[in-house]
Design a protein around this motif. Structure first.
Motif, PDB file in Angstrom:
ATOM      1  N   ALA A 137      41.649  15.792 -13.114  1.00  0.00           N
ATOM      2  CA  ALA A 137      41.897  14.914 -11.790  1.00  0.00           C
ATOM      3  C   ALA A 137      41.872  15.485 -10.644  1.00  0.00           C
ATOM      4  O   ALA A 137      41.824  14.973  -9.582  1.00  0.00           O
ATOM      5  CB  ALA A 137      43.236  14.163 -12.249  1.00  0.00           C
ATOM      6  N   ALA A 138      42.008  16.990 -10.628  1.00  0.00           N
ATOM      7  CA  ALA A 138      41.731  17.682  -9.507  1.00  0.00           C
ATOM      8  C   ALA A 138      41.063  18.923  -9.748  1.00  0.00           C
ATOM      9  O   ALA A 138      41.092  19.595 -10.841  1.00  0.00           O
ATOM     10  CB  ALA A 138      43.057  18.155  -8.746  1.00  0.00           C
ATOM     11  N   VAL A 139      40.143  19.417  -8.750  1.00  0.00           N
ATOM     12  CA  VAL A 139      39.391  20.663  -8.953  1.00  0.00           C
ATOM     13  C   VAL A 139      39.491  21.602  -7.850  1.00  0.00           C
ATOM     14  O   VAL A 139      39.710  20.962  -6.609  1.00  0.00           O
ATOM     15  CB  VAL A 139      37.806  20.426  -9.125  1.00  0.00           C
ATOM     16  N   PRO A 140      39.267  22.732  -7.730  1.00  0.00           N
ATOM     17  CA  PRO A 140      39.399  23.717  -6.352  1.00  0.00           C
ATOM     18  C   PRO A 140      38.500  23.077  -5.492  1.00  0.00           C
ATOM     19  O   PRO A 140      37.460  22.487  -5.801  1.00  0.00           O
ATOM     20  CB  PRO A 140      38.960  24.953  -7.250  1.00  0.00           C
ATOM     21  N   GLY A 141      38.738  23.418  -4.184  1.00  0.00           N
ATOM     22  CA  GLY A 141      37.935  22.953  -2.978  1.00  0.00           C
ATOM     23  C   GLY A 141      36.768  23.854  -2.890  1.00  0.00           C
ATOM     24  O   GLY A 141      36.722  24.894  -3.442  1.00  0.00           O
ATOM     25  N   PRO A 142      36.268  23.718  -1.817  1.00  0.00           N
ATOM     26  CA  PRO A 142      35.026  24.763  -1.419  1.00  0.00           C
ATOM     27  C   PRO A 142      35.617  26.244  -1.342  1.00  0.00           C
ATOM     28  O   PRO A 142      36.634  26.567  -0.620  1.00  0.00           O
ATOM     29  CB  PRO A 142      34.611  24.081  -0.217  1.00  0.00           C
ATOM     30  N   LEU A 143      34.868  27.108  -1.879  1.00  0.00           N
ATOM     31  CA  LEU A 143      35.200  28.317  -1.817  1.00  0.00           C
ATOM     32  C   LEU A 143      36.452  28.886  -2.315  1.00  0.00           C
ATOM     33  O   LEU A 143      37.146  29.755  -2.315  1.00  0.00           O
ATOM     34  CB  LEU A 143      35.087  28.965  -0.288  1.00  0.00           C
ATOM     35  N   GLY A 144      36.982  27.964  -3.207  1.00  0.00           N
ATOM     36  CA  GLY A 144      37.955  27.909  -3.914  1.00  0.00           C
ATOM     37  C   GLY A 144      39.145  28.061  -2.995  1.00  0.00           C
ATOM     38  O   GLY A 144      40.607  28.116  -3.565  1.00  0.00           O
ATOM     39  N   LEU A 145      39.197  27.225  -2.048  1.00  0.00           N
ATOM     40  CA  LEU A 145      40.149  27.075  -0.964  1.00  0.00           C
ATOM     41  C   LEU A 145      40.886  25.796  -1.385  1.00  0.00           C
ATOM     42  O   LEU A 145      40.228  24.686  -1.137  1.00  0.00           O
ATOM     43  CB  LEU A 145      39.656  26.928   0.655  1.00  0.00           C
ATOM     44  N   GLY A 146      42.071  25.671  -1.530  1.00  0.00           N
ATOM     45  CA  GLY A 146      42.838  24.429  -1.718  1.00  0.00           C
ATOM     46  C   GLY A 146      42.165  23.433  -2.979  1.00  0.00           C
ATOM     47  O   GLY A 146      41.682  24.061  -3.804  1.00  0.00           O
ATOM     48  N   VAL A 147      42.056  22.083  -2.643  1.00  0.00           N
ATOM     49  CA  VAL A 147      41.596  21.425  -3.764  1.00  0.00           C
ATOM     50  C   VAL A 147      40.552  20.489  -2.838  1.00  0.00           C
ATOM     51  O   VAL A 147      40.612  20.396  -1.858  1.00  0.00           O
ATOM     52  CB  VAL A 147      42.748  20.467  -4.243  1.00  0.00           C
ATOM     53  N   ALA A 148      39.755  20.086  -4.026  1.00  0.00           N
ATOM     54  CA  ALA A 148      38.623  18.966  -3.475  1.00  0.00           C
ATOM     55  C   ALA A 148      39.268  17.842  -2.978  1.00  0.00           C
ATOM     56  O   ALA A 148      39.826  17.122  -4.003  1.00  0.00           O
ATOM     57  CB  ALA A 148      37.424  18.987  -4.525  1.00  0.00           C
ATOM     58  N   THR A 149      38.881  17.484  -1.746  1.00  0.00           N
ATOM     59  CA  THR A 149      39.425  16.075  -1.105  1.00  0.00           C
ATOM     60  C   THR A 149      38.158  15.464  -0.455  1.00  0.00           C
ATOM     61  O   THR A 149      37.364  16.014   0.045  1.00  0.00           O
ATOM     62  CB  THR A 149      40.355  16.214  -0.541  1.00  0.00           C
ATOM     63  N   ARG A 150      38.488  13.999  -0.450  1.00  0.00           N
ATOM     64  CA  ARG A 150      37.566  13.187   0.595  1.00  0.00           C
ATOM     65  C   ARG A 150      38.354  12.357   1.424  1.00  0.00           C
ATOM     66  O   ARG A 150      39.191  11.685   0.911  1.00  0.00           O
ATOM     67  CB  ARG A 150      36.481  12.433  -0.151  1.00  0.00           C
ATOM     68  N   ASP A 151      38.704  12.805   2.615  1.00  0.00           N
ATOM     69  CA  ASP A 151      39.698  12.142   3.610  1.00  0.00           C
ATOM     70  C   ASP A 151      40.871  12.202   2.804  1.00  0.00           C
ATOM     71  O   ASP A 151      41.772  11.207   3.029  1.00  0.00           O
ATOM     72  CB  ASP A 151      39.120  10.796   3.963  1.00  0.00           C
ATOM     73  N   GLY A 152      41.316  13.166   2.285  1.00  0.00           N
ATOM     74  CA  GLY A 152      42.562  13.333   1.775  1.00  0.00           C
ATOM     75  C   GLY A 152      42.754  13.120   0.205  1.00  0.00           C
ATOM     76  O   GLY A 152      43.902  13.304  -0.298  1.00  0.00           O
ATOM     77  N   ARG A 153      41.866  12.237  -0.248  1.00  0.00           N
ATOM     78  CA  ARG A 153      42.114  11.709  -1.545  1.00  0.00           C
ATOM     79  C   ARG A 153      41.388  12.745  -2.368  1.00  0.00           C
ATOM     80  O   ARG A 153      40.189  13.344  -2.344  1.00  0.00           O
ATOM     81  CB  ARG A 153      41.293  10.382  -1.765  1.00  0.00           C
ATOM     82  N   LEU A 154      42.046  12.922  -3.773  1.00  0.00           N
ATOM     83  CA  LEU A 154      41.582  14.022  -4.738  1.00  0.00           C
ATOM     84  C   LEU A 154      40.251  13.608  -5.192  1.00  0.00           C
ATOM     85  O   LEU A 154      40.218  12.503  -5.476  1.00  0.00           O
ATOM     86  CB  LEU A 154      42.782  14.210  -5.697  1.00  0.00           C
ATOM     87  N   PHE A 188      46.635  11.408  -3.264  1.00  0.00           N
ATOM     88  CA  PHE A 188      46.200  11.896  -2.109  1.00  0.00           C
ATOM     89  C   PHE A 188      47.101  13.218  -1.479  1.00  0.00           C
ATOM     90  O   PHE A 188      48.053  13.510  -2.319  1.00  0.00           O
ATOM     91  CB  PHE A 188      46.368  10.864  -0.773  1.00  0.00           C
ATOM     92  N   THR A 189      46.474  13.911  -0.722  1.00  0.00           N
ATOM     93  CA  THR A 189      47.321  15.180  -0.320  1.00  0.00           C
ATOM     94  C   THR A 189      46.985  15.280   1.100  1.00  0.00           C
ATOM     95  O   THR A 189      46.069  14.706   1.719  1.00  0.00           O
ATOM     96  CB  THR A 189      46.931  16.477  -1.142  1.00  0.00           C
ATOM     97  N   LEU A 190      47.449  16.381   1.735  1.00  0.00           N
ATOM     98  CA  LEU A 190      47.491  16.553   3.253  1.00  0.00           C
ATOM     99  C   LEU A 190      47.867  17.915   3.442  1.00  0.00           C
ATOM    100  O   LEU A 190      48.491  18.590   2.623  1.00  0.00           O
ATOM    101  CB  LEU A 190      48.110  15.396   4.128  1.00  0.00           C
TER     102      LEU A 190
END
Length: 902
Positions: free
Chosen positions: A400-417, A429-431
């Motif tokens: 349901a969640a994956v790491p964000g770009p370059l492993g920073l944070g989590v992958a989101t689109r306008d705050g939605r996972l 969502f996250t912020l």
């Protein structure tokens, strides 16, 4: 714990700054939109708002952003500063750096107020536990597994978990296994050992030297907290760079450079470095250049390729962080003192070895070959690349969640996972910090509050019903429709009627209207106008921000136009002070009585600066047919006729209005001026005194009517009556706020100028009853004029100069009229009477620009008369007195003339 299924439920995991800001905006947005909602805050902390960052009670731990940038509201940047002023720090400025603990209290208080204001629409619940899992339930909702064994069912979830914990992967195995290694310095009790006094003795543990691994803001805070005599605090990082300090004075503002949207990182790098070089050449400081990039950072980050982002982090990452995330000046000064005393030593490199010793210390080896022995090693390397607590691990494990770009944070689109395929999964969502990969700059309150407001709007958008355009809307007393429900409309009508009559209680009625309907734009705008113009106890910037937000969400064209008028009037940032917008609004909506009252300078409002009397008269005459014979425009016409010197017509109009409404304060005000300007002082005194004791008992500006009576008594040369009137009806305690400046202060000065007040003039008592901000930073030129008068009466040169400095940076009327007025008054206080007389004489032709009535502005003419006499310019003083006596008979002026010619 499961709220009632009939209401939409949002679970917010985390009650630190991000979670609290989300809850605040959810409460306020739902209340405005009248959307029923349950909000559940899941966090084990005893108090919302503090989190890790704002729980420290150490007064040395300061915010890293000035108070002016830490408001909960993107559209009301001064909210935190005003909160500090109301909570024990009246002298705080937007450029000051508050303590972290105070900011935590502010967040908690703002949330509590939002909950109270949303009561009946939004229910907020607290669960003092942790969330350890989140998955889609069989009914399609989200099921959160809680650490206490319970569960929570919600329609959507916001994960406001803050920065990820450090992993400690950089530490050698021997250090990770040591009890002298502190992984999470802000965890409760984590610093009990390092905080021990190193001078307490060998029996109390190992020597007290400490090694901080990392040299960012966390390390700076800890270095100050751990600083003790006899202890050395070491700080180590790969670059050895400490955060840069903020400037001692506010940095100059600078526009972002052109050409930011370039195709490559190399081109962007050249553009930014040229921009910084230009800032140093023009302003002598690099900070304005870097600050100008802040609104564009997320967009620029998104424009880079993954390879370019990695290159930026490798080459500029540390440099950016140390210059972008800065220390408060007082913090930087403390750090500098500790370094000078060698109680703080900063090293460059990394740890290559750590060996525990029998005495409890740890022998640490750096990559540069240096060895140090310390009692404690504390991990200050900053947040880990991605969150790793049980809740996030469950989301990663299920995809349901994956790491964000370059492993920073989590992958989101306008705050939605986003899931592994880049799709939006369940409504989670996250912020803040978890969005680092998407936004890069996302950990400071100025960014998080925008995300929280946007997130609240997105979560509530599907729940807000579309307005039914066919539904009949309630109207005000003059037939204008109101975008609200019947109960709030009734309260608004009551408030408007009280404004038009100049009766007490208008503020309370408008406040009731917005309490009944927080989304009612006109109610908020009316409160902002009353606070700005009339000194009502209103948080004007907050009311204005609410009005603007509500107007965007639910208002018709007339209401949006009125909100724009009030915005321009309050902010004063348009060249004409908003006059054009107000006149345009009235041309389209002549029946808008509150706008008409604001345009015409009478007792309630100062009117439009520079409004020609003939134009004002035409304005009211053109609007009158829309009121179908109502007494309100008739009372305005009476006031404008007396301004023209047409006293018989003014008297007839005023009496017509009073026949229809005996409590019409505007009509009474017109008659009071007729009596004064025509020299009918005895009749005016007696008639007005009788009205104040009768129909005028509920007048909101009763002090102003008492001031009018006292003017008659001054003109009649009756000092004893003036003193009795002042102490009975105008002394501090009976009158406060703007009215104390306009009425009580000016009367004292006029009495002093004409020798009608012997002994001490209690002007300082008047000033003490008025907020310092009103006196030294007035919102209008009219208030500024009377603040200058009161300060002159008190002989407060320092405050008079502060008022002058404020006026120099305010609207055009304050710059061009109030500034030279303050300078002339200062010359008077310093007994430079010739200079004072020249300055005041030059101002008489343009004094009408400040608004108000001729009788109010007459205080400047009387000051000029005093300055002329004191300067020995008796012939000029006699000419001025002749002019005054031609306007009307006044025994006081005849006495002064006799003294000059005797």
């Amino acid at each position: 714990m499961n709220p009632a299924r009939g209401r939409h439920t949002v679970a917010i995991v985390g009650a630190g700054a991000a979670g609290t800001l989300t809850a605040v905006h959810l409460c306020e947005t739902a209340a405005r939109r009248r959307t029923a909602l349950d909000v559940v805050l899941v966090d084990p902390a005893p108090e919302a708002g503090r989190g890790t960052a704002y729980a420290t009670p150490d007064p040395r731990h300061r915010l890293n952003v000035p108070a002016g940038g830490m408001s909960c509201y993107p559209d009301d940047p001064g909210h935190f500063t005003r909160w500090l002023c109301r909570h024990g720090e009246p002298d705080v400025r937007e450029t000051d750096f508050a303590t972290r603990y105070r900011y935590g209290a502010y967040l908690a208080d703002t949330l509590a107020r939002a909950i109270v204001h949303a009561h009946g629409t939004v229910a907020v619940h607290r669960l003092r536990t942790r969330a350890e899992g989140c998955a889609r339930a069989l009914d399609g909702r989200l099921e959160l597994r809680l650490a206490d064994g319970g569960s929570l069912s919600a329609d959507s979830a916001v994960l406001a978990t803050g920065p990820a914990a450090t992993t400690g992967d950089w530490a050698p195995p021997g250090l990770r296994a040591s009890e002298r290694f502190v992984r999470s310095p802000w965890a409760p009790g984590a610093l009990d050992g390092p905080l021990a006094d190193p001078a307490a003795g060998a029996d109390d543990g190992p020597p007290g030297d400490v090694l901080l691994v990392g040299t960012g803001l966390t390390a700076v805070d800890l270095a100050l907290g751990l600083d003790r005599p006899g202890r050395t605090v070491h700080a180590l990082s790969r670059t050895g760079l400490l955060p840069q300090p903020h400037a001692l004075s506010p940095a100059a503002e600078m526009a972002a450079p052109e050409g930011l949207d370039v195709p490559t990182l190399a081109a962007l790098r050249r553009t930014v470095y040229r921009h910084i070089g230009r800032a140093v050449r023009v302003h002598g400081d690099w900070r304005p250049a870097l600050d100008s990039l802040r609104p564009h950072t997320a967009r620029l980050w998104r424009s880079l390729t993954p390879t370019e982002r990695a290159a930026f982090l490798e080459r500029e990452g540390a440099l950016w962080n140390t210059h972008r995330h800065r220390m408060a000046p007082t913090t930087a000064e403390s750090v500098a003192r500790a370094r000078t005393a060698r109680r703080l030593r900063v090293h460059t490199g990394r740890i290559t070895g750590a060996v525990p010793r029998p005495d409890g210390t740890v022998l640490v080896t750096f990559s540069n070959g240096l060895h140090i022995s310390v009692g404690w090693v504390i991990d200050c390397t900053g947040p880990g690349p991605r969150p790793e607590d049980p809740l996030w691990r469950s989301l990663f494990d299920t995809g349901a969640a994956v790491p964000g770009p370059l492993g920073l944070g989590v992958a989101t689109r306008d705050g939605r996972l986003l899931d592994a395929e880049g799709r939006c999964g369940p409504p989670v969502f996250t912020l803040g910090a978890p969005r680092r990969g998407e936004l890069w700059e996302t950990t400071a309150v100025p960014e998080i509050r925008v995300q929280a407001a946007d997130l609240a709007a997105e979560l509530l958008a599907p729940l807000t019903p579309r307005p039914r355009t066919a539904r009949r809307r309630p109207a005000d007393a003059h037939g204008l429709p109101l975008s609200t429900h019947a109960d709030a409309a009734a309260a608004h009508r009551t408030g408007l009627e009280r404004v038009l009559k100049v009766r007490a209680g208008a503020e309370a009625s408008f406040a009731r209207a917005v309490a009944l309907d927080p989304g009612f734009a006109l109610g908020h705008a009316a409160l902002a106008l009353l606070g700005h113009e009339c000194g009502a106890d209103v948080d004007v910037p907050r009311a204005l921000a609410d009005a603007r937000r509500c107007a965007r969400e639910r208002a018709d064209e007339r209401e949006r136009s009125f909100v724009d008028v009030v915005t321009r009037r309050v902010r004063g940032d348009s060249p004409d002070g908003g006059a054009g917008a107000l006149l345009g609004h009235l041309a389209t909506h002549p029946a808008d009585a509150l706008a008409l009252a604001a345009a015409v300078p009478t007792i309630a409002f100062s009117g439009i600066n520079d409004l020609d009397p003939a134009y004002a008269l035409g304005l009211v005459e053109r609007a009158a047919p829309a009121y179908d014979g109502h007494w309100f425009p008739v009372s305005l016409l009476a006031f404008l006729r007396q301004e023209q010197g047409r006293y018989d017509e003014a008297t007839a109009l005023a009496r017509d209005a009073l026949a229809a409404e005996p409590a019409s304060g505007h009509a009474v005000h017109a008659l009071a001026h007729v009596h004064y300007e025509s020299g009918a002082h005895a009749a005016g005194r007696d008639w007005l005194d009788a009205w104040v004791s009768g129909h005028g008992r509920g007048a909101v500006h009763r002090a102003h009517f008492s001031w009018h009576i006292a003017l008659h008594e001054l003109a009649l040369d009756d000092p004893a009556a003036v003193r009795r009137r002042w102490f009975a009806q105008l002394a501090p305690g009976r009158v406060t706020g703007v009215r104390a400046l306009v009425d009580s202060g000016s009367l004292l000065w006029r009495a002093r100028l004409s020798d009608s007040w012997r002994g001490r003039v209690p002007a300082a008592d008047v000033l003490d009853s008025v907020a310092r901000e009103i006196v030294e930073r007035p919102a209008t030129a009219f208030t500024a004029l009377h603040a200058a008068v009161a300060l002159t009466a008190a002989g407060d040169l320092a405050a008079l100069r502060r008022l002058r400095d404020h006026a120099a940076g305010a609207d055009p009327v304050q710059r061009e009229v109030v500034v030279p007025l303050c300078e002339a008054f200062a010359a008077l206080v310093e007994e430079r009477f010739h200079e004072a007389a020249r300055g005041l004489d030059a101002l008489l032709p343009v004094l009408g620009r400040v608004g108000g009535s001729a009788a109010q502005r007459e205080v400047v003419e009387e000051t000029l008369l005093y300055a002329l006499v004191a300067a020995g310019s008796c012939e000029a003083a006699r000419r001025l007195l002749d002019t005054r006596l031609d306007r009307g008979h006044a025994p006081r002026d005849r006495r002064l003339m006799a003294q000059l010619t005797g």
